[in-house]
Design a protein around this motif. Sequence first.
Motif, PDB file in Angstrom:
ATOM      1  N   SER A 371     -48.986  35.717 -50.651  1.00 53.18           N
ATOM      2  CA  SER A 371     -47.637  35.406 -51.126  1.00 53.18           C
ATOM      3  C   SER A 371     -46.706  36.589 -50.911  1.00 53.18           C
ATOM      4  O   SER A 371     -47.140  37.748 -50.980  1.00 53.18           O
ATOM      5  N   CYS A 381     -45.831  33.134 -57.044  1.00 51.71           N
ATOM      6  CA  CYS A 381     -46.890  33.992 -56.498  1.00 51.71           C
ATOM      7  C   CYS A 381     -48.073  34.090 -57.465  1.00 51.71           C
ATOM      8  O   CYS A 381     -49.231  34.119 -57.038  1.00 51.71           O
ATOM      9  N   SER A 384     -50.545  31.384 -57.019  1.00 49.96           N
ATOM     10  CA  SER A 384     -51.100  31.228 -55.682  1.00 49.96           C
ATOM     11  C   SER A 384     -52.628  31.240 -55.747  1.00 49.96           C
ATOM     12  O   SER A 384     -53.217  31.712 -56.733  1.00 49.96           O
TER      13      SER A 384
END
Length: 472
Positions: A371, A381, A384
């Motif tokens: 990310s 993020c 992720s």
Amino acid sequence: MNISIKDRATRAAFSKAVDIAINRIKKDPQKGMQDVVNIFDNYLMPKSSEMNSGKNAIERMRKEIADPNSKWVSFAEDIVNEIDENIIKTFVINAGYNAAYKGNNLRCQLQKEYDCNIPWTILFDPTSACNLKCKGCWAAEYGHKNNLTYEEMASIVEQGNELGTYFFILTGGEPLVRKKDILRLAEEFNDSEFHIFTNGTLIDEEFCKEVRRLGNLSFALSIEGTEESTDFRRGDGVYKQVMDAMNLMKENKLLYAVSICYTGQNYKYVTDDDFIELLTDHGCKLAWYFHYMPVGADADVSLLPTPEQREHVYHKVREIRSGEYPQNIFTIDFQNDGEFINGCIAGGKNYFHINSLGDMEPCVFIHYSDSNIREKTIKECLTSPLFMGFHQNQPFNKNLLKPCPMLENPGRLTKIVNDSGAKNTDLIASESAEELQAKTTPYAMAWNETANKLWKETHGDKEVKKEAEIAE
């Protein structure tokens, strides 16, 4: 609107209590420290009856400062007499009220809501540029052409505040290459605290005056022990420049620590009593100890401490921060103190790292990412695959003296990286997770026996036996 009014009123009461405590420490250090403990208890401790660890810590603090000869009473007296009052108060409000009280409440709420890690602190690199090339430093591999824009740095802080994060650590590269932008950031976000890891060679009188005015900047100066060992790792003449920077910061009553990378070569001296006395004589209040990490394709694995050498650091760092040790300094061992913070703190559990290209990495020592903040929000993020891999697997070992998925738990990082599809973020020589694992596995196997012995000494052998079976 009501929440905002309540927040302002609580912050004002907290600020007033801090003023009273600082003034009392100057007149009566013991009673002043009792005020400080009461502030922690009233404002920072969770109210839930299930959260007993914080309350137990408070009671231990009360018992400690009941002794008028307590080292920590003396330490508090040193702080208020030797550090600028604006810096002390701003630090306590930002790190105490904003980060530990208001911020933690929000972080806990969001962690439950999103079922992911939300960090207490965010590390980011304003630049990859550095005037030094130190052995074993990830920045030495990054090159010198990448920078976060001021707007990107401001966005990191804004997004962090929205998640309850008010403490930011600046690494690099050498952050003070961006000195003007850092001062601007500290002024714009004066309710956040900024701690800067620096080689110290760019600190001057004008900069120190600005730091005193702003109040929300502190520092960690890199040093490796003796002049010989520091210059060996950082370059000829660097030791003297660091000593000069320490003297200048002490004269200006700034708050600073030292950052020490311990290796198989310097581990004895950086924990030696004479070295600690040297630091305190120069006004240093905190020492960060970081285990050498063999990151990067050209990393020198011969610098890794042996189990006996790491155990020496384990015992000595704890001795230095004990109440019986004669020097007033607090020490933190990033690797050996894993048991106090439930193991690995990376992947947003307590912190994560953003490099100078905007890649979000789980840790400053783990150069893999899936990310980038130029493409996603920080919240996106954190959810992720790479970061969720950390969230779902922490802690990586029930023996918390083996906290790291890279250094002490072979295969754990490799699986997370491969499952997430994360890319290597090294800008010079790409290194696969398997290649990194090959370098760290012999170390992990060697440390295993010592780690289990130390854990058994303080925690019994039930979990150690189970982990030994897994290791076999």
